[in-house]
Motif scaffolding. Structure first.
Motif, PDB file in Angstrom:
ATOM      1  N   VAL A 128       4.799   4.232 -20.572  1.00  0.00           N
ATOM      2  CA  VAL A 128       5.771   5.134 -21.198  1.00  0.00           C
ATOM      3  C   VAL A 128       6.219   6.208 -20.221  1.00  0.00           C
ATOM      4  O   VAL A 128       7.422   6.482 -20.069  1.00  0.00           O
ATOM      5  N   ALA A 129       5.264   6.811 -19.517  1.00  0.00           N
ATOM      6  CA  ALA A 129       5.605   7.849 -18.541  1.00  0.00           C
ATOM      7  C   ALA A 129       6.424   7.278 -17.389  1.00  0.00           C
ATOM      8  O   ALA A 129       7.363   7.913 -16.890  1.00  0.00           O
ATOM      9  N   TRP A 130       6.094   6.076 -16.964  1.00  0.00           N
ATOM     10  CA  TRP A 130       6.812   5.395 -15.883  1.00  0.00           C
ATOM     11  C   TRP A 130       8.266   5.145 -16.282  1.00  0.00           C
ATOM     12  O   TRP A 130       9.195   5.439 -15.530  1.00  0.00           O
ATOM     13  N   GLN A 131       8.478   4.592 -17.481  1.00  0.00           N
ATOM     14  CA  GLN A 131       9.832   4.311 -17.951  1.00  0.00           C
ATOM     15  C   GLN A 131      10.640   5.592 -18.118  1.00  0.00           C
ATOM     16  O   GLN A 131      11.842   5.639 -17.802  1.00  0.00           O
ATOM     17  N   TRP A 159       4.355   9.469  -6.462  1.00  0.00           N
ATOM     18  CA  TRP A 159       4.654   9.712  -5.047  1.00  0.00           C
ATOM     19  C   TRP A 159       5.872   8.911  -4.606  1.00  0.00           C
ATOM     20  O   TRP A 159       6.726   9.392  -3.877  1.00  0.00           O
ATOM     21  N   LEU A 160       5.950   7.666  -5.102  1.00  0.00           N
ATOM     22  CA  LEU A 160       7.071   6.798  -4.739  1.00  0.00           C
ATOM     23  C   LEU A 160       8.402   7.426  -5.158  1.00  0.00           C
ATOM     24  O   LEU A 160       9.347   7.503  -4.361  1.00  0.00           O
ATOM     25  N   LEU A 161       8.488   7.907  -6.398  1.00  0.00           N
ATOM     26  CA  LEU A 161       9.737   8.470  -6.889  1.00  0.00           C
ATOM     27  C   LEU A 161      10.061   9.803  -6.221  1.00  0.00           C
ATOM     28  O   LEU A 161      11.234  10.133  -6.016  1.00  0.00           O
ATOM     29  N   GLN A 162       9.044  10.570  -5.876  1.00  0.00           N
ATOM     30  CA  GLN A 162       9.280  11.846  -5.213  1.00  0.00           C
ATOM     31  C   GLN A 162       9.716  11.659  -3.766  1.00  0.00           C
ATOM     32  O   GLN A 162      10.504  12.449  -3.232  1.00  0.00           O
ATOM     33  N   VAL A 166       3.805   2.678   3.299  1.00  0.00           N
ATOM     34  CA  VAL A 166       5.203   3.081   3.365  1.00  0.00           C
ATOM     35  C   VAL A 166       5.383   4.591   3.392  1.00  0.00           C
ATOM     36  O   VAL A 166       6.504   5.073   3.372  1.00  0.00           O
ATOM     37  N   ARG A 167       4.279   5.335   3.431  1.00  0.00           N
ATOM     38  CA  ARG A 167       4.385   6.780   3.559  1.00  0.00           C
ATOM     39  C   ARG A 167       5.210   7.168   4.783  1.00  0.00           C
ATOM     40  O   ARG A 167       5.939   8.164   4.771  1.00  0.00           O
ATOM     41  N   CYS A 168       5.138   6.371   5.832  1.00  0.00           N
ATOM     42  CA  CYS A 168       5.867   6.657   7.060  1.00  0.00           C
ATOM     43  C   CYS A 168       7.379   6.542   6.875  1.00  0.00           C
ATOM     44  O   CYS A 168       8.136   6.924   7.764  1.00  0.00           O
ATOM     45  N   LEU A 169       7.830   5.973   5.747  1.00  0.00           N
ATOM     46  CA  LEU A 169       9.252   5.761   5.540  1.00  0.00           C
ATOM     47  C   LEU A 169       9.914   6.909   4.778  1.00  0.00           C
ATOM     48  O   LEU A 169      11.054   6.788   4.342  1.00  0.00           O
ATOM     49  N   SER A 170       9.215   8.008   4.612  1.00  0.00           N
ATOM     50  CA  SER A 170       9.746   9.098   3.797  1.00  0.00           C
ATOM     51  C   SER A 170      11.038   9.677   4.363  1.00  0.00           C
ATOM     52  O   SER A 170      11.804  10.313   3.648  1.00  0.00           O
ATOM     53  N   SER A 171      11.320   9.445   5.640  1.00  0.00           N
ATOM     54  CA  SER A 171      12.547   9.976   6.236  1.00  0.00           C
ATOM     55  C   SER A 171      13.779   9.145   5.886  1.00  0.00           C
ATOM     56  O   SER A 171      14.898   9.540   6.199  1.00  0.00           O
ATOM     57  N   THR A 227       0.836  -1.195   0.000  1.00  0.00           N
ATOM     58  CA  THR A 227       0.000   0.000   0.000  1.00  0.00           C
ATOM     59  C   THR A 227       0.869   1.242   0.000  1.00  0.00           C
ATOM     60  O   THR A 227       1.802   1.356   0.791  1.00  0.00           O
ATOM     61  N   PHE A 228       0.566   2.174  -0.889  1.00  0.00           N
ATOM     62  CA  PHE A 228       1.283   3.435  -0.983  1.00  0.00           C
ATOM     63  C   PHE A 228       0.349   4.580  -0.587  1.00  0.00           C
ATOM     64  O   PHE A 228      -0.859   4.513  -0.780  1.00  0.00           O
TER      65      PHE A 228
END
Length: 515
Positions: A500-503, A478-481, A450-455, A443-444
């Motif tokens: 395409v946007a993901w790659q 959000w994951l890449l940012q 894993v939002r709590c792991l941003s640090s 879950t993102f």
């Protein structure tokens, strides 16, 4: 053939500078590591300087047999360059007669590999002939590594083993897919084992080995690795006797193995192994222990016997009773740096949680049993493993009654993960049980995700274990940012139309990606 660059030193003359980088032997050696064997051989004919350097590279490793390096590895060429050969790989086959090659003398040889190419006729009809045995005797002061595979050793190879026992510099012995019959070789084989520093055995059949020769001996073995071996009762007891006298042992890998039972033999013949591993252990400085297929009270006794602890521990198909778990934490918690637990009966999420709360030196943890979010929520004991770099544990959350508690437990777990500031590898998936089926996904962008792991700015790898993980555009952006330090993403699949946007986003960040 694999090119292994030798140690070539460049003695420059004071006041002189090489006219070209290609006049520097070290540079040529580096270049050779990117060339095929055929291209390296061609470089021999460029000029005298090239010949001197590339010959030491090409002839360091020689492969003989039906699939030898190339047609230019002839008897005359090997004879001319025998003084450069350090590693010799011989494939024994009736279609390629290696005898003349083995009659040569190799001045700097330190590694010998002998492999029988299995013919159409039964393997028993082939044996190590007199040439390899004589070759061992002539080079007994030089060979440090001996590898033998695809042979059945019987009375017709006794001379070979007698000469192997005289290898004065032998420190590493590797045997693969062979049979050792103690009725013929007996104590001679064990004598070879007892004088080694490294012993690696794979798919080896041991029958009728006797331990008598080792009664008053001491072994210099520092590493013993056995994978997929077969033992009868006497041979298992003999190998265990070897463990008993290996006081200098640093690494013991006892992988999956099979007991060979004779007709009428009662079950339970693994007692010699479990007995040796659970009492009177001489290993005061063991660095790594991998053990497979132990059970009962002997597991607890093994943990208690290893009171100094072991930094790296792998347990596979081990029965963990309540007493064994207590002994594990009591003996290993203070020293343990890496732990891998797979298919261990009795392993619970609470046990994993206790390891995280007890092992303050832990760097890596890998467990195939999911860690229940509720077990984290119910205990407020702090995780002491603040140096943890690798987390490879699934997280299990049940949907249904108590769903709010489960979400709170997951949130609490990820909050704790966010405190591990040195975490590099995260391999985590969440499980929801729905209608009797397990649906695996990560879950993102949610409070329990894993939002709590941003640090975790230093996290380099996000490795999701299950491959059927689809994320939408908002999630992967959000994951890449969030994880600016990502270098690799494994196991994610983006929604249809966003590939395409993901790659392109991965390419901009130079992030490696695989499904």
């Amino acid at each position: 053939m694999t090119n292994i660059a030798p140690s070539v030193t460049f003695a420059s003359v004071l006041g002189q500078t090489p006219a070209s980088p290609l006049d520097v032997p070290e540079i040529l050696v580096e270049i050779s590591s990117y060339l095929s064997p055929r291209d390296v051989h061609r470089c021999l004919h460029v000029n005298r300087n090239f010949y001197t350097t590339f010959a030491s590279v090409f002839w360091r490793y020689v492969q003989l047999g039906p699939n030898r390096q190339a047609a230019f590895v002839t008897l005359n060429s090997v004879r001319a360059h025998a003084h450069l050969v350090q590693s010799l790989n011989v494939t024994w086959n009736p279609t390629f007669f290696c005898g003349p090659y083995l009659s040569l003398n190799f001045a700097v040889l330190n590694e010998l590999q002998i492999k029988a190419q299995i013919p159409q006729r039964p393997l028993r009809s082939y044996s190590l002939d007199k040439e390899p045995a004589a070759f061992l005797l002539r080079h007994r002061s030089m060979i440090r590594t001996l590898t033998v595979s695809n042979y059945i050793f019987g009375s017709n190879t006794l001379t070979f083993w007698k000469n192997a026992a005289q290898l004065q510099a032998l420190s590493t012995l590797e045997l693969d897919n062979i049979t050792l019959n103690g009725e013929v070789l007996g104590d001679l084989v064990l004598k070879v084992f007892a004088t080694l520093q490294s012993l690696q055995l794979a798919k080896v059949h041991f029958t009728n080995l006797k331990p008598a020769v080792l009664v008053d001996s001491e072994s210099d073995l520092k590493k013993i690795e056995l994978q997929g071996c077969f033992f009868d009762f006497d041979s298992l007891r003999a190998i265990c006797r070897l463990l008993k006298i290996s006081g200098a042992l640093r690494v013991l890998v006892w992988g999956p193995w099979t007991m060979l039972r004779k007709k009428g033999q009662a079950p339970g013949s693994s007692a010699p192994l479990t007995g040796i591993l659970s009492q009177g252990l001489p290993w005061n400085d063991l660095k790594r222990l991998d053990v497979c297929r132990l059970e009962g009270v002997r597991v607890k006794n093994m943990f208690e016997a290893l009171t100094p602890g072991v930094p790296e521990l792998t347990l596979y198909q081990i029965s963990l009773s309540k007493e064994a778990k207590v002994a594990l934490l009591g003996s290993f918690a203070g020293k343990l740096t890496r732990v891998n637990l797979e298919f261990c009966e009795g392993l619970e999420s609470a046990t994993v949680h206790d390891l995280l709360c007890s092992c303050n030196n832990l760097l890596s943890v890998s467990v195939d049993t999911p860690l229940l979010a509720s077990s984290v929520m119910q205990s407020f004991a702090p995780w002491v493993c603040r140096q943890l770099q690798e987390w490879k544990i699934s997280i299990e959350m049940d949907e249904g009654e108590g769903d709010d508690d489960e979400r709170a437990g997951a949130h609490h777990m990820f909050e704790r993960l966010s405190q591990l500031e040195q975490l590099r590898v995260l391999n985590v998936s969440s499980t929801y049980a729905r209608l009797g089926e397990d649906v695996f996904f990560l879950t993102f962008r949610e409070d329990q995700g894993v939002r709590c792991l941003s640090s975790l700015l230093q996290m380099k790898v996000l490795n999701v274990r299950h491959t059927r993980q689809e994320v939408g555009g908002g999630d992967w952006r959000w994951l890449l940012q969030t994880f600016r330090g990502l270098r690799s993403v494994v196991g994610l699949r983006v929604a249809s139309g966003e590939e395409v946007a993901w790659q392109a986003a991965l390419a901009r960040r130079a992030i490696a990606y695989s499904r």
